[in-house]
Each structure stands twice: as C-alpha cells, then as structure tokens.
Design an enzyme around this catalytic site. Structure first.
Site, PDB file in Angstrom:
ATOM      1  N   ARG A  77     -17.977  12.923  -9.954  1.00  0.00           N
ATOM      2  CA  ARG A  77     -19.195  12.830  -9.161  1.00  0.00           C
ATOM      3  C   ARG A  77     -19.761  14.227  -8.897  1.00  0.00           C
ATOM      4  O   ARG A  77     -19.024  15.185  -8.733  1.00  0.00           O
ATOM      5  CB  ARG A  77     -18.916  12.145  -7.816  1.00  0.00           C
ATOM      6  N   TYR A 118     -20.839   9.314 -16.001  1.00  0.00           N
ATOM      7  CA  TYR A 118     -19.478   9.199 -15.472  1.00  0.00           C
ATOM      8  C   TYR A 118     -19.395   8.509 -14.113  1.00  0.00           C
ATOM      9  O   TYR A 118     -20.115   8.859 -13.173  1.00  0.00           O
ATOM     10  CB  TYR A 118     -18.826  10.580 -15.353  1.00  0.00           C
ATOM     11  N   LYS A 140     -20.403   3.518  -5.645  1.00  0.00           N
ATOM     12  CA  LYS A 140     -20.664   4.395  -4.507  1.00  0.00           C
ATOM     13  C   LYS A 140     -22.138   4.354  -4.093  1.00  0.00           C
ATOM     14  O   LYS A 140     -22.460   4.378  -2.901  1.00  0.00           O
ATOM     15  CB  LYS A 140     -20.219   5.826  -4.807  1.00  0.00           C
ATOM     16  N   HIS A 154     -15.408   3.328   2.766  1.00  0.00           N
ATOM     17  CA  HIS A 154     -14.591   3.810   1.639  1.00  0.00           C
ATOM     18  C   HIS A 154     -13.127   3.508   1.961  1.00  0.00           C
ATOM     19  O   HIS A 154     -12.356   4.403   2.283  1.00  0.00           O
ATOM     20  CB  HIS A 154     -14.827   5.321   1.483  1.00  0.00           C
ATOM     21  N   SER A 192     -11.470  10.711  -1.546  1.00  0.00           N
ATOM     22  CA  SER A 192     -11.312  10.495  -2.977  1.00  0.00           C
ATOM     23  C   SER A 192     -10.037  11.160  -3.493  1.00  0.00           C
ATOM     24  O   SER A 192      -9.740  12.309  -3.149  1.00  0.00           O
ATOM     25  CB  SER A 192     -12.522  11.055  -3.720  1.00  0.00           C
ATOM     26  N   CYS A 225      -6.965  10.535  -2.742  1.00  0.00           N
ATOM     27  CA  CYS A 225      -5.969  10.792  -1.689  1.00  0.00           C
ATOM     28  C   CYS A 225      -5.068   9.591  -1.432  1.00  0.00           C
ATOM     29  O   CYS A 225      -4.400   9.519  -0.396  1.00  0.00           O
ATOM     30  CB  CYS A 225      -6.657  11.238  -0.406  1.00  0.00           C
ATOM     31  N   ASP A 278     -10.828   0.458  -2.961  1.00  0.00           N
ATOM     32  CA  ASP A 278     -11.765   1.584  -2.790  1.00  0.00           C
ATOM     33  C   ASP A 278     -12.845   1.330  -1.740  1.00  0.00           C
ATOM     34  O   ASP A 278     -13.250   2.254  -1.056  1.00  0.00           O
ATOM     35  CB  ASP A 278     -12.424   1.907  -4.134  1.00  0.00           C
ATOM     36  N   ARG A 293      -9.687   8.473 -15.524  1.00  0.00           N
ATOM     37  CA  ARG A 293      -9.650   7.204 -14.792  1.00  0.00           C
ATOM     38  C   ARG A 293      -9.506   6.006 -15.716  1.00  0.00           C
ATOM     39  O   ARG A 293      -9.787   6.084 -16.912  1.00  0.00           O
ATOM     40  CB  ARG A 293     -10.917   7.054 -13.957  1.00  0.00           C
TER      41      ARG A 293
HETATM   42  P1  GTP Z   1     -10.500   7.449  -5.366  1.00  0.00           P
HETATM   43  O1  GTP Z   1     -10.431   6.408  -6.428  1.00  0.00           O
HETATM   44  O2  GTP Z   1     -10.956   8.780  -5.865  1.00  0.00           O
HETATM   45  O3  GTP Z   1     -11.279   7.028  -4.160  1.00  0.00           O
HETATM   46  O4  GTP Z   1      -8.997   7.792  -4.930  1.00  0.00           O
HETATM   47  P2  GTP Z   1      -7.801   7.043  -4.213  1.00  0.00           P
HETATM   48  O5  GTP Z   1      -7.855   7.337  -2.747  1.00  0.00           O
HETATM   49  O6  GTP Z   1      -7.724   5.617  -4.634  1.00  0.00           O
HETATM   50  O7  GTP Z   1      -6.531   7.855  -4.764  1.00  0.00           O
HETATM   51  P3  GTP Z   1      -5.297   7.400  -5.658  1.00  0.00           P
HETATM   52  O8  GTP Z   1      -4.484   6.312  -5.022  1.00  0.00           O
HETATM   53  O9  GTP Z   1      -5.781   7.152  -7.023  1.00  0.00           O
HETATM   54  O10 GTP Z   1      -4.393   8.711  -5.631  1.00  0.00           O
HETATM   55  C1  GTP Z   1      -4.795   9.927  -6.149  1.00  0.00           C
HETATM   56  C2  GTP Z   1      -3.626  10.802  -6.458  1.00  0.00           C
HETATM   57  O11 GTP Z   1      -2.768  10.933  -5.318  1.00  0.00           O
HETATM   58  C3  GTP Z   1      -2.751  10.263  -7.597  1.00  0.00           C
HETATM   59  O12 GTP Z   1      -2.435  11.311  -8.454  1.00  0.00           O
HETATM   60  C4  GTP Z   1      -1.534   9.732  -6.884  1.00  0.00           C
HETATM   61  O13 GTP Z   1      -0.391   9.776  -7.694  1.00  0.00           O
HETATM   62  C5  GTP Z   1      -1.413  10.647  -5.651  1.00  0.00           C
HETATM   63  N1  GTP Z   1      -0.772   9.923  -4.520  1.00  0.00           N
HETATM   64  C6  GTP Z   1      -1.099   8.676  -4.061  1.00  0.00           C
HETATM   65  N2  GTP Z   1      -0.275   8.296  -3.047  1.00  0.00           N
HETATM   66  C7  GTP Z   1       0.595   9.320  -2.852  1.00  0.00           C
HETATM   67  C8  GTP Z   1       1.681   9.524  -1.942  1.00  0.00           C
HETATM   68  O14 GTP Z   1       2.032   8.678  -1.110  1.00  0.00           O
HETATM   69  N3  GTP Z   1       2.328  10.724  -2.031  1.00  0.00           N
HETATM   70  C9  GTP Z   1       1.975  11.682  -2.937  1.00  0.00           C
HETATM   71  N4  GTP Z   1       2.645  12.807  -2.952  1.00  0.00           N
HETATM   72  N5  GTP Z   1       0.952  11.505  -3.818  1.00  0.00           N
HETATM   73  C10 GTP Z   1       0.271  10.356  -3.777  1.00  0.00           C
HETATM   74  C1  SPV Z   2     -14.191   8.501  -5.716  1.00  0.00           C
HETATM   75  O1  SPV Z   2     -14.536   9.619  -6.134  1.00  0.00           O
HETATM   76  O2  SPV Z   2     -13.983   8.257  -4.504  1.00  0.00           O
HETATM   77  C2  SPV Z   2     -13.982   7.398  -6.679  1.00  0.00           C
HETATM   78  C3  SPV Z   2     -14.392   7.599  -8.064  1.00  0.00           C
HETATM   79  O3  SPV Z   2     -13.507   6.339  -6.290  1.00  0.00           O
HETATM   80  S1  SPV Z   2     -16.112   7.420  -8.304  1.00  0.00           S
HETATM   81  O4  SPV Z   2     -16.380   6.028  -8.686  1.00  0.00           O
HETATM   82  O5  SPV Z   2     -16.486   8.312  -9.397  1.00  0.00           O
HETATM   83  O6  SPV Z   2     -16.815   7.718  -7.099  1.00  0.00           O
HETATM   84 MN    MN Z   3     -13.323   6.271  -4.054  1.00  0.00          MN
END
Ligand code: GTP
Ligand code: SPV
Ligand code: MN
Length: 607
Positions: free
Chosen positions: A81, A220, A229, A249, A271, A273, A296, A388
């Site tokens: 983004r 993307y 979003k 979110h 994002s 996290c 999400d 992704r």
């Molecule tokens: P968006 O799709 O961007 O909104 O992100 P999201 O909040 O869904 O994040 P996601 O669960 O995909 O995690 C992002 C990264 O954080 C990945 O590389 C995970 O492996 C890492 N991660 C997720 N949960 C944990 C955790 O409990 N501990 C650690 N150390 N890393 C984590």
């Molecule tokens: C984020 O960035 O929080 C995502 C990926 O979940 S996107 O759809 O590109 O916003």
């Molecule tokens: Mn997101």
C-alpha cells in the site's frame, strides 16, 4: 441511445439504469478496447486466468502439489500500500483530519479526469459487482469495481462475493459504491504488454461525501482490490459514523473453553502484526478450541439484545506469506493448499512456492520474487517481506460454522495490540469502555513491510486504523465513545491490550507467540467469566503469575517480569508522549480522552 463502439458495453446484464450509465461514462472516459461484465463463474475465471498466463502475469503452479493455484510477481515498484499517495477528499480538510492526506475535491476530480482519460486504451475493462458481507445480510453492502486488471478481477473473485449474485442483489435501483481502478498503463496500437503493468505515479483517492473510490497506477493489494481497505474500511468507516455502527481493522475469532463455553473475540493489530495468525490460532493448551470468523476486517453493530455483533465483510484471506509455517500457522498452510493466488513469494525449481520461514533452509534452485536465481549468500530474501496469498476463507480448516451468519457473532472482548519491543505488557485489561477507547487511541507499533513507511520505526496507529480511517480520527474516537453509551455496560465487550513482540536484552522475542497466544486468550476468557485473578496497575489489570497458564513453557522469572511487570518510570515516559499526539487533533479531540490521560498520570504518580 447510440450503440457504443466499445465491444461488450451493450447489452448490459442488468436493468440498473444508474449503474449502466456510470459504466458507460467510465468507458467513454477511459476508452478500453472492450468491456466485460463479470458474472463470477468458474468458466469466466478460467478464461481470465488463461489470458493472464498468456501475458505472463500469472504462472500456473504444479497442478498436483498446488491445484488451481497461481503465482504472480509484481513490478518491484508496486509491492505494498502507498500511504503517501492515499487521499481522503471531503470538502473541508478538517473532516479528513491530520492523519490523512487531503486534496480539494474539485481539483482532485480535475486531476483524476486527466489521469483516467484514455487510461484503459488497448485493455479490457472488467465490471466487477461485489458484495461485502454475506449475501442477503442486512449488514452487508454492495459495490462495483471497474478495473483494467484481470489479476484484480480474479483476486476480487476470491476476496469478495463477486459476480451475478451481487449484481442481482443490486436489482434495478440498489445502492452501490462506485470504485474505479486502473493500472495507468494504456497500450498503444501494437505496443507489447508487460507481465505487471503499473504506473510510477499512483493515486488512491476517496470521496467520502459521495462515497466514491478512484485508484490509479498500482495493481497491488489494498491499492487495487478496492472492496478491501478502500471500501470496507475507509468508505465504510464514514458510513458507520453516519449510521451508528463500526467498520474496523479487526480479526474475528471464536474461542471455546474445555466446558464448551464460547467467547467471540475481535482484535485490532496494525498491518502485518498478527491478525491472520491469531484468527487461525491452533491453541497449545489442551481442551481449548479456536475457530476463524475473519482475519482482517470486522463490521460491527448492536443487536436488539444490546450486544455488539460482528460480521467479516470479506470472503477470502489476503495474508502475509513470510513467517507462515507448519509450526506457526498450520491452518493457513492448509487454507492455501488449493485455489490460491500467490504474489511476490519465491518459486521453487519444481513449480511450487516458498518464502522465508516456510522451512528452515531455503530449497536449492529458488527463483526470487524479482525473477532471478536466489542467492542465499546475498542476504536478500527470496520472497518480498510483504509477499501475500489470496485464498478463499471457506477453505480454512478452522473456519467457524457461523462465519457467514447474516446476523454476525456477539463480541465478548476487543483486543488491541502492536509490535512493541519495550514497555507494553503481554496483556492488560482496560478498566471500562472509556479507558478501552483511550488504550485504542494510543496504540503505537513498529512499522512493517505492509506499507511503504520505514520498517521498525515506532509510530502511532490508533485502533490499527491510521491508514484506514476515512474521516477525522478525533471524530472517530468520539464515535467509539458514543457507541459505548448505546448499550447496557454489562452487555458491552471488554477491552484488552496485548503485545506478543516484547524483546529481551538479547534482542529476541520473550513470548513464544502463535499457538501459545491461547494462554492469553484463556486468561481473557476467564476474566470475562469472573474467574481469573489480576493485579491492578496504573495502566490496567495485568494477570498475576498464577492466573496465567504457563504450563510447559520455558520462561525464566526474569522473562515473566519483562512480560508482566509495569515499570512506572517507563510508563511515566510513555504517558508524557501522549499529549503531543492528542494535540494534533485540536478541538476534534474528545475531552474524555484528555481526562483519561490525566487519570493515567495521576495513577502513575501515586504508584
Ligand atoms: P495484515 O494482513 O497486513 O493486516 O496483517 P496481519 O495483522 O494479519 O498480520 P499476520 O498475522 O499476517 O502477521 C504478520 C507477521 O507477523 C508474520 O510474519 C507472522 O509470522 C508474524 N507473527 C504473527 N503472530 C506472531 C506472534 O504471535 N509472534 C511473533 N513473534 N510473530 C508473529
Ligand atoms: C494491510 O496492509 O493491512 C493488509 C494488506 O491487510 S492490504 O490489503 O494491501 O491493505
Ligand atoms: Mn490489514
């Protein structure tokens, strides 16, 4: 009406006159070679995919190891983004607020008219009707995306309820959010196409007052899949403010304890996290079960019974690939075994996908996301950090049976979190709704690769909505405070603040995370039942050592102190940084949150 020279523009498969007129208007502005109205069928997907394979945008993965799945590599200038190019354009800049880019709407429209003039020359214009939320649900909302990207049309087919059913739901005069997307890469007569067309110049523009979306120059993720979003958060947050609900979110998770008592949890983390990972969590503690409702976005409104109900407006997961493995998230891996589009991951020699963290060692003969042979010695990752997958939610082995329930699920707890190497405990419970809103308003997190800002740098990301709030964030805080007055306090969800990312003096994560996050959910669930102990600290209720199930974990007393102790000195410093942030909202900042800050300072000084 004169017959349009553009192939496929007529006849339209709908009697919705306003929709047809809009499509005609956009076609005459953007001048595509042909128009295709998407019906969402398998045959249509196959045809678009075949065309994308022909162009080199998609590559079919091994049909045995990864049936129905495709690989795409983006232009290296189009990987996440673009927040600096994202605009919220109400008439009054104050209504966009200090956290959004704003431009004067008339000027912005003139600029877009210029940019979109002829932007689809040489391409197909896809008309993509979609529904956010279960079809037929009162909470759901409709949209139509016009795009000149087949990749976007296919991805929208995974991420939303796309096609004929959504068009039928619109009827002859249903309300829809119009969303226009272009790659900004017209093709002159005879000009060869590239695998990932895009434009150096990018504009992601929202007109909240007329509920319109215009996106130029990127193919993307959140820049281009406009249901996600742009609609389900930025435009929907404005609809939610006006209509008295919430567009957030947040993941949605169903938690069942060993006595079969169910809790529904929503969680807002910035994002990349951890939302997808928590939503698909495989509890490490016996007897506990977690199921996935959404990963999400959550749309939430009060039911007649006074409880806050949430639906997941999406139909797929657009999740971060790196870090996803059998150990960390086996449910995600099973979800993307078939029918998945992977973007910017690495390609294996036997035509499958790989990314950092999938296995310990990178296999031999990887092609990196830039299309070159991967050199492990280079220090460069094989997959882009924001690589992704787009996969249908229904394929998730832990998908909750009620994930498409039109009335949603009643939320018991709302979690906030972020990446915080220091200060923030593993889990804190808010004292009440107003304190919870205060915690949400002060979320800060270390930057990730999901957007083009600096990775690792701490920034405020209130409610994990900084990049996604479609109006003044001060007003957004006020809206949350007002929502808390709509129901009986006993029926409101309780708020928690979690942090899986605390680091020790060795620079490593102290908390094991992933499946062990169930231990924190267990404490939360027991708190909701009135069964678990807590210590009252100046920042909120924190579990006692005994109240947290640490059975089988290898954590030292020092680790536990890092995770659970509240350091008054550190927090006094944290609290002192809040006013500068609150001040940016001027008179739009609710006094209640200033009072919350004052109360925090008083609790700290008397601790
Ligand atoms: P968006 O799709 O961007 O909104 O992100 P999201 O909040 O869904 O994040 P996601 O669960 O995909 O995690 C992002 C990264 O954080 C990945 O590389 C995970 O492996 C890492 N991660 C997720 N949960 C944990 C955790 O409990 N501990 C650690 N150390 N890393 C984590
Ligand atoms: C984020 O960035 O929080 C995502 C990926 O979940 S996107 O759809 O590109 O916003
Ligand atoms: Mn997101």
């Amino acid at each position: 009406m004169a017959q349009s020279p553009i192939a496929g523009l007529h006849p339209a498969p709908t009697r919705h006159a306003e929709l047809v007129a809009w499509v005609e208007r956009i076609a005459s502005l953007t001048k595509p070679d042909r128009v295709h109205w998407c019906d969402g069928s398998e045959a249509e997907k196959a045809a678009i995919v075949a065309d994308l394979i022909d162009k080199g945008t998609l590559r079919a993965l091994d049909p045995v190891k990864r049936p129905g799945s495709y690989y795409a590599a983006s232009d290296p200038r189009d990987v996440a983004r673009v927040e600096s190019r994202t605009f919220i354009c109400p008439a009054d800049p104050k209504d966009a607020g200090p956290t959004n880019n704003w431009a004067e709407p008339t000027e912005m429209r003139a600029r877009l008219d210029g940019l979109f003039d002829g932007c689809m020359v040489g391409r197909t214009m896809y008309v993509v009707p979609f529904c956010m939320g279960p079809l037929g649900s009162e909470i759901s909302a409709l949209g139509v995306e016009i795009t000149d990207s087949g990749y976007v049309a296919v991805s929208m087919g995974i991420m939303t309820r796309m096609g004929k059913d959504a068009l039928d739901a619109l009827g002859e005069d249903g309300v829809f959010v119009p969303a226009v997307h272009t790659l900004g890469a017209p093709l002159a007569d005879g000009q060869a196409d590239v695998p990932w067309p895009c434009n150096e110049d990018k504009w992601i523009v929202h007109f909240p007052e007329t509920r319109e979306i215009w996106s130029y120059g990127s193919g993307y993720g959140g820049n281009a899949l406009l249901g996600k979003k742009c609609y389900a958060l930025r435009i929907a947050s404005v609809m939610a403010r006006d209509e008295g609900w919430l567009a957030e979110h947040m993941l949605i998770l169903k938690l069942t304890d060993p006595q079969d008592r169910v809790k529904y949890v929503a969680a807002a983390f910035p994002s990349a996290c951890g939302k997808t990972n928590l939503a698909m969590l495989q509890p490490s503690i016996p007897g506990w079960k977690a199921e996935t409702v959404g990963d999400d976005i959550a749309w939430m409104r009060f039911g007649d019974d006074g409880r806050l109900y949430a639906v997941n407006p999406e139909a797929g997961f657009f999740g971060v690939a790196p870090g996803t493995s059998r150990n960390t998230n086996k449910n995600a891996l099973e979800t993307l075994a078939t029918n998945t589009v992977f973007t910017n991951v690495a390609l294996t020699a036997d035509n499958d996908v790989w990314w950092e963290g999938l296995t310990k060692e990178a296999p031999e003969g990887l092609t990196n996301w830039k299309g070159q042979l991967h050199d492990p010695a280079s220090g460069e990752p094989a997959a882009h950090p924001n690589a992704r997958f787009a996969a249908p939610a229904a394929q998730c082995p832990t998908i909750a049976p009620e994930w498409e329930d039109p009335k949603g699920v009643p939320i018991d707890a709302i979690l906030f979190g972020g990446r915080r190497a220091s200060a923030v405990p593993l889990v804190t419970e808010a004292f009440d709704w107003e304190h919870g809103v205060f915690l949400g308003s002060t979320v800060a997190s270390e930057g990730t690769a999901a957007a083009e800002n600096k990775v690792g740098e701490l920034r405020r990301d209130p409610f994990a909505m900084l990049p996604f709030c479609g109006y003044n964030m001060g007003d957004y805080f006020a809206h949350w405070l007002a929502m808390g007055k709509k129901s009986d306090p006993a029926k409101l969800p309780r708020f928690y603040f979690v942090n899986w990312f605390r680091k020790g003096s060795d620079g490593k994560f102290v908390w094991p995370g992933f499946g062990d996050n169930a231990r924190v959910l267990k404490w939360i669930s027991e708190r909701l039942n009135g069964e678990a102990e807590a210590v009252r600290t100046p920042v909120g209720h924190v579990p006692t050592r005994e109240a947290l199930d640490l059975d089988g974990l290898d954590l030292s007393e020092a680790d536990l102190a890092t995770l659970l102790d509240v350091d008054v000195e550190v927090w006094t410093e944290e609290a002192s940084r809040i006013p500068a942030f609150f001040e940016t909202f001027g008179d739009r900042m609710p006094k209640t949150l200033w009072d919350q800050h004052k109360a925090l300072e008083q609790r700290l000084s008397s601790a």
